[in-house]
Design an enzyme around this catalytic site. Structure first.
Site, PDB file in Angstrom:
ATOM      1  N   CYS A 205      31.610 -33.534  16.779  1.00 15.10           N
ATOM      2  CA  CYS A 205      32.137 -34.487  15.750  1.00 15.10           C
ATOM      3  C   CYS A 205      31.636 -35.989  16.412  1.00 15.10           C
ATOM      4  CB  CYS A 205      33.371 -34.358  15.291  1.00 15.10           C
ATOM      5  SG  CYS A 205      34.563 -34.338  16.830  1.00 15.10           S
TER       6      CYS A 205
HETATM    7  C1  LIG Z   1      34.186 -29.618  17.933  1.00  9.38           C
HETATM    8  S1  LIG Z   1      33.846 -28.596  19.207  1.00  9.38           S
HETATM    9  C2  LIG Z   1      34.177 -27.238  18.444  1.00  9.38           C
HETATM   10  C3  LIG Z   1      35.615 -26.731  18.680  1.00  9.38           C
HETATM   11  C4  LIG Z   1      35.848 -25.244  18.110  1.00  9.38           C
HETATM   12  N1  LIG Z   1      35.784 -25.110  16.714  1.00  9.38           N
HETATM   13  C5  LIG Z   1      37.350 -24.677  18.419  1.00  9.38           C
HETATM   14  O1  LIG Z   1      38.211 -24.440  17.755  1.00  9.38           O
HETATM   15  O2  LIG Z   1      37.379 -24.606  19.714  1.00  9.38           O
HETATM   16  C6  LIG Z   1      32.253 -28.555  19.382  1.00  9.38           C
HETATM   17  C7  LIG Z   1      31.778 -27.669  20.519  1.00  9.38           C
HETATM   18  O3  LIG Z   1      30.431 -27.506  20.464  1.00  9.38           O
HETATM   19  C8  LIG Z   1      30.163 -27.371  21.592  1.00  9.38           C
HETATM   20  N2  LIG Z   1      28.650 -27.550  21.957  1.00  9.38           N
HETATM   21  C9  LIG Z   1      27.900 -29.138  21.995  1.00  9.38           C
HETATM   22  N3  LIG Z   1      26.619 -28.575  22.132  1.00  9.38           N
HETATM   23  C10 LIG Z   1      26.343 -27.409  22.005  1.00  9.38           C
HETATM   24  C11 LIG Z   1      25.150 -26.583  22.014  1.00  9.38           C
HETATM   25  N4  LIG Z   1      23.797 -27.186  22.113  1.00  9.38           N
HETATM   26  N5  LIG Z   1      25.336 -25.202  22.053  1.00  9.38           N
HETATM   27  C12 LIG Z   1      26.621 -24.759  22.128  1.00  9.38           C
HETATM   28  N6  LIG Z   1      27.577 -25.285  21.971  1.00  9.38           N
HETATM   29  C13 LIG Z   1      27.489 -26.744  22.031  1.00  9.38           C
HETATM   30  C14 LIG Z   1      30.957 -28.414  22.536  1.00  9.38           C
HETATM   31  O4  LIG Z   1      30.947 -28.085  23.925  1.00  9.38           O
HETATM   32  C15 LIG Z   1      32.070 -28.184  21.884  1.00  9.38           C
HETATM   33  O5  LIG Z   1      33.105 -27.004  22.675  1.00  9.38           O
END
Ligand SMILES: C[S@@+](CC[C@H](N)C(=O)[O-])C[C@H]1O[C@@H](n2cnc3c(N)ncnc32)[C@H](O)[C@@H]1O
Length: 462
Positions: A205
């Protein structure tokens, strides 16, 4: 179709990849730099055999000096050519033989230097057969598994998860194991994602939040939304549930109004909707405050989509928040448990010098215990001086932070959820501030599963 956009969205301004939807089985799944990555995982006695088979190809398909330990096994990292061949199912015959025997596994997406390697997902059929769950789901951008807590409670089986952050992976694995957990989603071939009924994702986000630069899809992290489209397009689950910050609705030309009729949606939101429609879904969205389900005011935007043409999907209704939700004081820990979170003298001095303390004092900075907590952010601990909501506890000399367990309760995570580890205790605050509220997800998912005709099966089982 808009040639500037991989999914033909009419609102897309910027090409992401030089490709179109017809290429979906080819280069579309490649990571942003166009270079696939991956490794072969084998037991130590098989290592020489694997290296020899890779070296027999010209050029060598193994990267030099790129054999790493992984959970008692060896990960042999592949060159771009090697990873490409493996991703397209065109491995050399000697490697194919080892793969067929099961003595070697291919892990697409495993980057050299990634601290964790995660095993490939099981097939949905196998996963469902392995326990009596009613539906399969995947969790992209899994964080600490907020969706998973909710969906497992509804009888779902997670068949694939993706999370790039090593601390999050640790927390996730501590609760759910790592069998279905992949790393960087941009490097995962959609073909390895098992079939599933429900796709879930809380996509990053930062490009959309009010606290950031609000670059939307102009920010590389905003482009991660296209990974959701890629997996949706390839796997075609019956439905999806996505979560993001509420103000995404108003970025780039929109504005909020207290009267919902007068709200004007911005280009970013319109683009999200049109892209999801372009990959074959009927899409609805709603801004929901979590405070009916958890003792925290947390407005978030949810997108629900049903694959076009599913007859039952028309019955979907957004859930109403339960009445008489818990207050903040009901989730606080005892002063004894919480004393470790008392501010240090230096921290307390910094708070008292902050503009928020000087302008608003205790009413602004201390939590109203009989009410709801303010929105927990990922920077809760880091932003203690100016913004973090503090607890004034008469049994302590100075105010204190919420404990990690209190934060988990504010988000609606069950007390059995393990938080962080010895390397990442403080990261737990960050992770929780980024997470979804499982009770809200559960309520929305319940409504989705109802309209798909899956939920009555869940009820029969219970
Ligand atoms: C908004 S958080 C999501 C949190 C999750 N819904 C929870 O309940 O814990 C977004 C997540 O996307 C991960 N992320 C960012 N880039 C990514 C990628 N290329 N592949 C996988 N995960 C990724 C980040 O590390 C982060 O933990």
């Amino acid at each position: 179709m808009d040639q500037n956009h991989p999914f033909g969205g009419s609102h897309c301004k910027k090409p992401r990849r030089d490709t179109s939807i017809s290429d979906v089985d080819g280069p579309l799944w490649l990571p942003r730099n166009g270079c696939p990555v991956g490794a072969l995982l084998c037991d130590i006695p098989r290592l020489q055999e694997v290296l020899k088979a890779l070296a027999a190809e010209k050029p060598n398909l193994a990267r030099p000096k790129a054999v790493k330990d992984y959970n008692g096994r060896k990960a042999v990292h592949l060159t771009i050519e090697g990873a490409t061949l493996l991703c397209f199912g065109q491995a050399p015959e000697a490697i194919n033989k080892l793969l067929r025997e099961g003595s070697v596994e291919f892990l697409p997406g495993l980057r050299l230097g990634a601290q964790r390697c995660r095993g490939p997902a099981r097939s949905a059929e196998k996963a469902l057969a392995s326990n009596s769950s009613c539906f399969a789901f995947v969790e992209l951008f899994a964080g600490i598994g907020g969706f998973r807590w909710a969906l497992e409670a509804l009888g779902g089986q997670c068949v694939f998860a993706s999370e790039i952050d090593v601390d999050c992976q640790d927390a996730y694995a501590a609760n759910f194991g790592s069998e279905d957990l992949y790393g960087d989603i941009t490097a995962v071939d959609a073909k390895v994602v098992p079939s599933h009924e429900l796709l879930t994702a809380g996509f990053p986000c930062q490009p959309f939040t009010r606290r950031g630069e609000r670059l939307g899809f102009e920010d590389a992290r905003g482009e991660l939304f296209f990974e959701v489209l890629r997996i949706l397009h390839s796997c075609k689950p019956k439905a999806f549930l996505l979560e993001n910050v509420w103000n995404m609705q108003f970025l780039d030309g929109g504005h909020w109004d207290a009267d919902p009729q007068k709200c004007v949606f911005g280009e970013v939101y319109k683009k999200v909707i049109s892209c999801l429609e372009d990959v074959g879904y009927e899409v609805q969205s709603k801004q929901i405050n979590s405070d009916g389900w958890v003792p925290q005011k947390r407005e978030r935007l949810y997108f629900v989509g049903f694959r076009r043409g599913l007859p039952l999907a028309k019955d979907f209704q957004w859930p109403e928040p339960p009445a008489n939700g818990r207050s903040l004081e009901e989730v606080l820990e005892s002063a004894e448990m919480a004393q470790c979170c008392e501010l240090t003298e230096a921290q307390w001095r910094a708070v008292q010098k902050s503009s928020t303390w000087l302008s608003g004092g205790a009413p602004l900075r201390f939590a109203q215990l009989e009410g709801k907590a303010r929105t927990l952010t990922s920077s809760y601990k880091a932003s203690f001086a100016c913004t973090a909501e503090l607890v004034s506890d008469p049994q302590l000399e100075r105010p204190r932070f919420f404990t990690r367990r209190e934060c988990a309760r504010l988000m609606g995570f069950p007390d059995k959820c393990l938080l962080g580890n010895e390397h990442s205790e403080n990261r737990a605050y960050h992770q929780l501030g980024n997470a979804v509220c499982p009770p809200v997800i559960k309520a929305i998912a319940e409504a989705i599963l109802h309209s798909l005709g899956i939920l009555p099966m869940v009820h029969r089982k219970q």
